[in-house]
Design an enzyme around this catalytic site. Structure first.
Site, mmCIF file in Angstrom:
data_model
loop_
_atom_site.group_PDB
_atom_site.id
_atom_site.type_symbol
_atom_site.label_atom_id
_atom_site.label_comp_id
_atom_site.label_asym_id
_atom_site.label_seq_id
_atom_site.Cartn_x
_atom_site.Cartn_y
_atom_site.Cartn_z
ATOM 1 N N ARG A 183 -3.785 -34.351 49.049
ATOM 2 C CA ARG A 183 -4.390 -35.342 49.948
ATOM 3 C C ARG A 183 -4.417 -34.808 51.379
ATOM 4 N NH1 ARG A 183 -2.119 -41.287 49.456
ATOM 5 N NH2 ARG A 183 -3.992 -41.703 50.707
ATOM 6 N N CYS A 241 1.461 -41.329 56.926
ATOM 7 C CA CYS A 241 1.125 -41.092 55.517
ATOM 8 C C CYS A 241 -0.242 -41.718 55.292
ATOM 9 C CB CYS A 241 2.199 -41.676 54.602
ATOM 10 S SG CYS A 241 2.532 -43.441 54.885
#
Length: 284
Positions: A183, A241
């Site tokens: 990611r 995040c």
């Protein structure tokens, strides 16, 4: 008490408190990215006396727009939650989950940001409790209403350091990205509309601060991890995040070794929602 003991509690320590009859409030904060509602699992088995807290509905406020997928709750709504959970003044709080310490770290961060004292994460979570032979109860727990007072209505300006999107992109802080490498690189993005990372960020996945059994790494290993990523102990560190959940695991790990860190609560979901903001891809 050393920093580690202020952030974490072992299964053996918690079992000793329960067996001695010492007062403690235990919160079950089970949450997974693919299964955000942990209530059904809670009903099937939880620590003795544990009260379920919904990360989605009680540790987040989805009525707030523009601040990512898990905006912080207001102090007023959080106070209603913690009183429902029976949390009282001067009574220790233990939070736990069953996956990657994400749910418990989010709860630890939110509660301590609100000014609630003596909140610790069960090191290793529910698996550690089971491995230690801890007893399990089933069904709902409804404690007597608590009396704790939340000291801050705006948790973005509470007792824990936070970053805004502008600050995260302005430099002057070592910025850590707690998501998995694929990611971070932008190879995949299963949740948000844009793949990639905030330019200049360093990828330190939340799982990298945990041992194979889900407990936090020892202090020496955590310090070595900082050094391996070129992070100065004592310097200014920010963490993000996808939406301010797994980043709290990194914030907690740094707190274990006495390192303050600033959470960007909106994280990538907030950053990437503005098409004018730059996007980094790849490893650099």
């Amino acid at each position: 008490m050393q920093a580690r003991g202020q952030v974490l509690i072992t299964a053996a320590e918690l079992a000793g408190m329960i067996q001695a009859g010492d007062p403690v409030s235990i919160l079950d904060v089970r949450w997974r990215l693919d299964e955000p509602d942990g209530h059904a699992a809670y009903l099937q088995g939880h620590l003795p006396g544990a009260v379920f807290v919904s990360l989605e509905d009680e540790l987040s406020d989805h009525t707030i727009a523009g601040r990512g997928r898990h905006p912080l709750p207001s102090g007023a709504s959080l106070q209603a939650t913690v009183r429902r959970c029976g949390i009282r003044h001067d009574v220790p709080v233990v939070v736990y989950d069953d996956w990657n310490r994400a749910g418990s770290a989010r709860a630890w961060w939110v509660l301590t940001a609100a000014g609630i004292a003596n909140v610790r994460i069960l090191d290793g979570g529910l698996p550690a409790w089971r491995s230690a032979g801890g007893s399990i109860e089933t069904g709902q727990v409804s404690p007597q209403l608590g009396n704790v007072t939340v000291l801050h209505d705006d948790l973005y300006a509470g007792q824990r350091l936070t970053l805004t999107a502008q600050q995260a992109g302005a430099g002057g802080v070592t910025l850590l990205d707690a998501r998995v490498p694929e990611r971070f690189r932008g190879d995949v993005e299963p949740v948000d509309a844009v793949a990639g990372h905030i330019p200049g960020a360093i990828n330190v996945p939340s799982g990298s601060v945990l041992a194979d059994d889900g407990t936090f790494l020892g202090n020496g290993a955590l310090n070595a991890l900082l050094s391996d990523h070129g992070i100065d102990h004592g310097g200014r560190v920010g963490v993000y995040c996808g939406s301010g959940v797994s980043a709290a695991v990194i914030v907690a790990a740094l707190a274990v070794i006495g390192q303050d860190a600033e959470l960007f609560p909106g994280s990538w979901s907030e950053w990437s929602s503005d098409p004018t903001r730059p996007v980094g891809r790849g490893t650099a």
